[in-house]
Design a protein around this motif. Structure first.
Motif, PDB file in Angstrom:
ATOM      1  N   ALA A 319      53.735  45.906  41.652  1.00 59.37           N
ATOM      2  CA  ALA A 319      53.703  47.177  41.134  1.00 59.37           C
ATOM      3  C   ALA A 319      55.213  47.578  40.429  1.00 59.37           C
ATOM      4  CB  ALA A 319      53.438  48.231  42.403  1.00 59.37           C
ATOM      5  N   GLY A 320      55.071  48.266  39.457  1.00 60.28           N
ATOM      6  CA  GLY A 320      56.349  48.913  39.050  1.00 60.28           C
ATOM      7  C   GLY A 320      56.798  47.835  37.764  1.00 60.28           C
ATOM      8  N   THR A 321      55.912  46.844  37.533  1.00 60.44           N
ATOM      9  CA  THR A 321      56.202  45.758  36.307  1.00 60.44           C
ATOM     10  C   THR A 321      56.199  46.911  34.931  1.00 60.44           C
ATOM     11  OG1 THR A 321      55.588  44.056  37.398  1.00 60.44           O
ATOM     12  CG2 THR A 321      55.501  43.916  35.189  1.00 60.44           C
ATOM     13  N   LYS A 322      57.246  46.473  34.072  1.00 59.32           N
ATOM     14  CA  LYS A 322      57.224  47.135  33.086  1.00 59.32           C
ATOM     15  C   LYS A 322      56.482  46.063  31.805  1.00 59.32           C
ATOM     16  CE  LYS A 322      60.674  49.889  32.132  1.00 59.32           C
ATOM     17  NZ  LYS A 322      61.912  50.228  31.685  1.00 59.32           N
ATOM     18  N   ILE A 323      55.589  46.563  31.170  1.00 60.88           N
ATOM     19  CA  ILE A 323      54.957  45.636  30.083  1.00 60.88           C
ATOM     20  C   ILE A 323      55.631  45.597  28.863  1.00 60.88           C
ATOM     21  CG2 ILE A 323      52.755  45.080  29.023  1.00 60.88           C
ATOM     22  CD1 ILE A 323      51.362  46.695  31.503  1.00 60.88           C
ATOM     23  N   GLU A 324      56.361  44.744  28.688  1.00 56.96           N
ATOM     24  CA  GLU A 324      57.362  44.573  27.555  1.00 56.96           C
ATOM     25  C   GLU A 324      56.271  44.246  26.227  1.00 56.96           C
ATOM     26  OE1 GLU A 324      60.481  45.443  27.488  1.00 56.96           O
ATOM     27  OE2 GLU A 324      60.947  45.519  29.469  1.00 56.96           O
ATOM     28  N   HIS A 325      55.661  43.146  26.388  1.00 56.93           N
ATOM     29  CA  HIS A 325      54.837  42.726  25.408  1.00 56.93           C
ATOM     30  C   HIS A 325      53.508  42.457  26.044  1.00 56.93           C
ATOM     31  CE1 HIS A 325      57.694  42.297  22.084  1.00 56.93           C
ATOM     32  NE2 HIS A 325      58.583  41.712  23.014  1.00 56.93           N
ATOM     33  N   ALA A 326      52.197  43.048  25.390  1.00 53.99           N
ATOM     34  CA  ALA A 326      50.930  42.641  26.060  1.00 53.99           C
ATOM     35  C   ALA A 326      50.422  41.385  25.430  1.00 53.99           C
ATOM     36  CB  ALA A 326      50.128  43.766  25.616  1.00 53.99           C
ATOM     37  N   ILE A 327      50.125  41.286  24.113  1.00 53.36           N
ATOM     38  CA  ILE A 327      49.790  40.296  23.257  1.00 53.36           C
ATOM     39  C   ILE A 327      50.778  39.353  22.981  1.00 53.36           C
ATOM     40  CG2 ILE A 327      48.475  39.514  21.115  1.00 53.36           C
ATOM     41  CD1 ILE A 327      47.424  42.427  21.014  1.00 53.36           C
ATOM     42  N   GLY A 328      50.608  38.103  23.668  1.00 55.36           N
ATOM     43  CA  GLY A 328      51.688  36.984  23.500  1.00 55.36           C
ATOM     44  C   GLY A 328      52.687  37.343  24.540  1.00 55.36           C
ATOM     45  N   GLY A 329      52.573  38.317  25.586  1.00 56.54           N
ATOM     46  CA  GLY A 329      53.671  38.480  26.338  1.00 56.54           C
ATOM     47  C   GLY A 329      53.655  37.587  27.531  1.00 56.54           C
ATOM     48  N   ASP A 330      54.419  37.808  28.630  1.00 57.27           N
ATOM     49  CA  ASP A 330      54.539  37.046  30.014  1.00 57.27           C
ATOM     50  C   ASP A 330      53.707  37.487  30.948  1.00 57.27           C
ATOM     51  OD1 ASP A 330      56.233  35.654  28.528  1.00 57.27           O
ATOM     52  OD2 ASP A 330      58.105  36.193  29.815  1.00 57.27           O
ATOM     53  N   ALA A 331      53.149  38.665  30.847  1.00 57.04           N
ATOM     54  CA  ALA A 331      52.199  39.302  31.678  1.00 57.04           C
ATOM     55  C   ALA A 331      50.755  39.174  31.861  1.00 57.04           C
ATOM     56  CB  ALA A 331      52.753  40.872  31.706  1.00 57.04           C
ATOM     57  N   PHE A 332      50.121  39.124  30.504  1.00 54.39           N
ATOM     58  CA  PHE A 332      48.646  39.346  30.387  1.00 54.39           C
ATOM     59  C   PHE A 332      48.100  38.292  29.378  1.00 54.39           C
ATOM     60  CE2 PHE A 332      49.766  43.532  31.905  1.00 54.39           C
ATOM     61  CZ  PHE A 332      49.090  43.681  32.968  1.00 54.39           C
ATOM     62  N   TYR A 333      47.159  37.709  29.527  1.00 57.29           N
ATOM     63  CA  TYR A 333      46.430  37.148  28.436  1.00 57.29           C
ATOM     64  C   TYR A 333      45.075  38.007  28.222  1.00 57.29           C
ATOM     65  CZ  TYR A 333      43.429  34.973  32.353  1.00 57.29           C
ATOM     66  OH  TYR A 333      42.570  34.963  33.560  1.00 57.29           O
ATOM     67  N   GLY A 334      44.286  37.776  27.080  1.00 53.53           N
ATOM     68  CA  GLY A 334      43.078  38.552  26.721  1.00 53.53           C
ATOM     69  C   GLY A 334      41.957  37.765  26.548  1.00 53.53           C
ATOM     70  N   MET A 335      40.876  38.488  27.162  1.00 47.71           N
ATOM     71  CA  MET A 335      39.580  37.941  27.255  1.00 47.71           C
ATOM     72  C   MET A 335      38.471  39.105  26.566  1.00 47.71           C
ATOM     73  SD  MET A 335      39.454  34.907  29.356  1.00 47.71           S
ATOM     74  CE  MET A 335      38.549  34.826  30.698  1.00 47.71           C
ATOM     75  N   ILE A 336      37.829  38.262  25.638  1.00 45.72           N
ATOM     76  CA  ILE A 336      36.692  38.850  25.008  1.00 45.72           C
ATOM     77  C   ILE A 336      35.612  39.363  26.107  1.00 45.72           C
ATOM     78  CG2 ILE A 336      35.351  37.113  24.307  1.00 45.72           C
ATOM     79  CD1 ILE A 336      34.436  38.676  22.152  1.00 45.72           C
ATOM     80  N   ASP A 337      35.007  40.557  26.240  1.00 44.85           N
ATOM     81  CA  ASP A 337      33.577  41.047  26.949  1.00 44.85           C
ATOM     82  C   ASP A 337      33.092  42.148  26.383  1.00 44.85           C
ATOM     83  OD1 ASP A 337      31.972  40.585  28.985  1.00 44.85           O
ATOM     84  OD2 ASP A 337      33.422  41.013  30.743  1.00 44.85           O
ATOM     85  N   CYS A 338      31.726  42.518  26.701  1.00 47.49           N
ATOM     86  CA  CYS A 338      31.161  43.500  26.506  1.00 47.49           C
ATOM     87  C   CYS A 338      31.851  44.828  26.947  1.00 47.49           C
ATOM     88  CB  CYS A 338      29.867  43.652  26.961  1.00 47.49           C
ATOM     89  SG  CYS A 338      28.677  42.423  26.249  1.00 47.49           S
ATOM     90  N   CYS A 339      31.886  45.868  25.975  1.00 48.41           N
ATOM     91  CA  CYS A 339      33.003  47.093  26.475  1.00 48.41           C
ATOM     92  C   CYS A 339      32.543  47.632  27.773  1.00 48.41           C
ATOM     93  CB  CYS A 339      32.454  48.066  25.345  1.00 48.41           C
ATOM     94  SG  CYS A 339      33.173  47.610  23.715  1.00 48.41           S
ATOM     95  N   SER A 340      33.710  47.974  28.503  1.00 44.45           N
ATOM     96  CA  SER A 340      33.589  48.448  29.748  1.00 44.45           C
ATOM     97  C   SER A 340      34.700  49.617  29.753  1.00 44.45           C
ATOM     98  CB  SER A 340      33.915  47.430  30.692  1.00 44.45           C
ATOM     99  OG  SER A 340      34.236  47.964  32.054  1.00 44.45           O
ATOM    100  N   PRO A 341      34.168  50.861  29.869  1.00 44.64           N
ATOM    101  CA  PRO A 341      35.306  51.926  29.868  1.00 44.64           C
ATOM    102  C   PRO A 341      36.360  52.080  31.173  1.00 44.64           C
ATOM    103  CG  PRO A 341      33.100  52.771  30.699  1.00 44.64           C
ATOM    104  CD  PRO A 341      32.915  51.252  30.476  1.00 44.64           C
ATOM    105  N   ALA A 342      36.353  50.943  32.165  1.00 44.90           N
ATOM    106  CA  ALA A 342      36.856  50.991  33.263  1.00 44.90           C
ATOM    107  C   ALA A 342      38.239  50.255  33.020  1.00 44.90           C
ATOM    108  CB  ALA A 342      36.367  50.522  34.612  1.00 44.90           C
ATOM    109  N   ARG A 343      37.901  49.249  32.185  1.00 50.75           N
ATOM    110  CA  ARG A 343      39.009  48.105  31.810  1.00 50.75           C
ATOM    111  C   ARG A 343      39.961  48.612  30.728  1.00 50.75           C
ATOM    112  NH1 ARG A 343      36.870  42.314  32.298  1.00 50.75           N
ATOM    113  NH2 ARG A 343      39.039  41.983  31.985  1.00 50.75           N
ATOM    114  N   VAL A 344      41.005  48.001  30.667  1.00 46.77           N
ATOM    115  CA  VAL A 344      42.479  48.137  29.653  1.00 46.77           C
ATOM    116  C   VAL A 344      42.205  47.218  28.634  1.00 46.77           C
ATOM    117  CG1 VAL A 344      44.845  48.539  29.227  1.00 46.77           C
ATOM    118  CG2 VAL A 344      43.664  49.217  31.390  1.00 46.77           C
ATOM    119  N   PRO A 345      41.752  47.713  27.189  1.00 53.64           N
ATOM    120  CA  PRO A 345      41.959  46.564  26.224  1.00 53.64           C
ATOM    121  C   PRO A 345      43.350  46.276  26.169  1.00 53.64           C
ATOM    122  CG  PRO A 345      40.457  48.555  25.533  1.00 53.64           C
ATOM    123  CD  PRO A 345      41.191  48.829  26.904  1.00 53.64           C
ATOM    124  N   ILE A 346      43.756  44.916  25.773  1.00 53.09           N
ATOM    125  CA  ILE A 346      44.908  44.581  25.807  1.00 53.09           C
ATOM    126  C   ILE A 346      45.633  45.011  24.499  1.00 53.09           C
ATOM    127  CG2 ILE A 346      44.387  42.421  24.390  1.00 53.09           C
ATOM    128  CD1 ILE A 346      46.479  40.814  26.534  1.00 53.09           C
TER     129      ILE A 346
END
Length: 393
Positions: A319-346
Motif C-alpha cells: 500500500a502506498g506504492t506510487k505508479i510511475e508508469h503503468a504500461i511498460g512500468g515495473d508495477a503492472f502488466y496488462g491482460m485483455i478481458d471482456c469489459c468489467s466495470p470493477a477492474r482498472v484498465p491499465i
C-alpha cells in the motif's frame, strides 16, 4: 486531389521518424510539420522534407498550418488525446499509430470525428491494422472468422525497463516501451483494439497463447468447436514467421471445399491465412490515403467497448506504492478481458507529464488484479477525462 495530401505528425521517436521518412518518399503526400517535445528529434524528422516545419507544440503547429491528415505517433495517452481532439477540431483526418490512445479513447474519438465529418482510423501497418485488412478480404471470400491471431516472439510478464536497457538500445527504443512489448501488454492492447472493432472476445483473460514452432500449427492447437460464433482473438508464442499475423476462417460450403483443397489450403472446414510480416511505418501512407481520398477506415471501434486491457501486479506491491508508469512500468502488466466495470484498465493508470500519480490504497500480491477500490486516482486524471468525454458525446 490535385494538391498533395498535407500531413501533420506528432511524435518523432523510433516509429515517428520512420513515418516521417516514408511520407516524404510517397508521391502525392507532403509532410507539412512534425511536433515533438524534443525539438531536436522533431527537426531531424522534418529534415526529410525541405519545406517541413518542426516544433514542440501540436497546437502551435495547427495554428500555423492546416493539414489534411494528422498522424498520432507519440508514446502517450493524455497528451495524445488532446492532440487528436485538436486535429478533429481542425477537420483533419486522424490516423492512430498509437494503440494505447486508440484503446483508451477510440470510441470517443470516433464519435467526435463523426460529428466533424472527418475520418478516424487505426494505422494500416501495426498488427491490428494488418489483421483488419485480412479479415475484410477473407470475409469477402465467404469465410466465417473463427480466430484472429498475433505471433509473439518472446513473453516475460514480469520484465522491467531496467532489465531491457540493452535490448532497447539495440532497437533505438525507449526501455519502457520495450518493456511493454516484452511483458505482453502491447500485444494485449493491439488485440483489444481489433476485438473492439470486430466484436471478438478472448477465450480467457490474456488469451491462451500456446507455444508453437510454425504458424501452421494453429489449426491443431485450439479447440474451435468451443468458440463463440463471432470469433476470438488469440496468439501463438514463438512461432515462425516471427512478426507475422494470421486469421483462421471456416468454410462449410460443399461446393467450395474441393476448390480450397485444390488451392492447397487443406481439407477444412477450418483454414489458415497468414501474412509473414507487418511493416508498421511503411504502411502508414496507405492509411492516410484511405481516409483522405477514399473516406475509408482501416479499423475503427465499430463494435464499441467489448474488451479492455486490465492491470495485474508484476510483483508484490505494498500500500502506498506510487505508479510511475503503468504500461511498460515495473508495477503492472496488462491482460485483455471482456469489459468489467470493477477492474482498472491499465491505460487509465498512465501518468500525464508533470501530473500527480495514482497511489495504491491497499497492497497487492503478485499477479493480483487491480480494482478501483485498490487505487487512489488523482483528480483530473484519465478516468475522469474519459467520463467527461462520454458525457459530452
Amino acid at each position: 486531389m490535385k494538391q498533395p495530401i498535407r500531413v501533420g505528425l506528432a511524435g518523432a521517436g523510433c516509429m515517428g521518424m520512420g513515418i516521417a521518412r516514408q511520407i516524404a518518399r510517397t508521391p502525392g503526400m507532403h509532410l507539412s510539420w512534425v511536433a515533438d517535445t524534443d525539438l531536436a528529434s522533431a527537426e531531424m524528422a522534418a529534415s526529410f522534407d525541405s519545406s517541413c516545419r518542426a516544433g514542440v507544440s501540436v497546437d502551435q503547429m495547427f495554428d500555423r498550418e492546416p493539414v489534411d491528415a494528422f498522424v498520432e505517433s507519440t508514446n502517450t495517452i493524455g497528451p495524445a488525446l488532446d492532440y487528436c481532439l485538436r486535429a478533429i477540431e481542425e477537420r483533419a483526418h486522424l490516423v492512430l499509430m498509437n494503440a494505447e490512445v486508440d484503446l483508451a479513447f477510440g470510441p470517443e474519438l470516433l464519435a467526435a470525428s463523426d460529428q466533424q465529418g472527418v475520418m478516424m482510423t487505426s494505422d494500416a501497418g501495426d498488427q491490428h491494422g494488418v489483421l483488419a485488412s485480412m479479415i475484410h478480404e477473407i470475409e469477402l471470400w465467404g469465410f466465417d472468422i473463427v480466430q484472429a491471431g498475433n505471433i509473439k516472439g518472446f513473453l516475460n510478464r514480469y520484465a522491467t525497463a531496467e532489465d531491457l536497457m540493452g535490448e532497447a538500445a539495440k532497437r533505438n527504443l525507449n526501455p519502457i516501451q520495450c518493456c511493454a512489448y516484452t511483458d505482453g501488454t502491447k500485444l494485449n492492447i493491439e488485440m483489444a483494439v481489433l476485438a473492439n472493432a470486430m466484436g471478438y472476445v478472448p477465450v480467457r483473460e490474456g488469451m491462451s497463447g500456446p507455444r508453437a514452432s510454425r504458424v501452421e500449427q494453429a489449426l491443431d492447437l485450439f479447440d474451435f468447436s468451443k468458440y463463440p460464433s463471432l470469433g476470438v482473438v488469440d496468439y501463438l508464442l514463438g512461432a515462425e514467421p516471427g512478426g507475422g499475423v494470421y486469421v483462421i476462417g471456416r468454410c462449410g460450403d460443399e461446393v467450395q471445399i474441393p476448390y480450397l483443397s485444390y488451392y492447397k489450403l487443406g481439407d477444412g472446414p477450418y483454414y489458415l491465412f497468414y501474412r509473414p510480416y507487418h511493416l508498421c511505418h511503411l504502411e502508414t501512407p496507405g492509411a492516410i490515403a484511405r481516409v483522405v481520398l477514399g473516406q475509408d477506415a482501416v479499423l475503427q471501434p465499430w463494435a464499441g467497448r467489448v474488451t479492455e486491457v486490465y492491470a495485474r501486479a508484476k510483483c508484490d506491491l505494498p500500500a502506498g506504492t506510487k505508479i510511475e508508469h503503468a504500461i511498460g512500468g515495473d508495477a503492472f502488466y496488462g491482460m485483455i478481458d471482456c469489459c468489467s466495470p470493477a477492474r482498472v484498465p491499465i491505460a487509465l493508470l498512465e501518468c500525464e507529464p508533470g501530473g500527480q500519480k495514482p497511489i495504491l490504497a491497499r497492497g497487492l500480491q503478485k499477479d493480483e488484479p487491480l480494482h478501483w477500490e485498490d487505487v487512489e486516482m488523482p483528480s483530473g486524471h484519465l478516468g475522469d477525462r474519459l467520463a467527461h468525454l462520454q458525457a459530452e458525446l
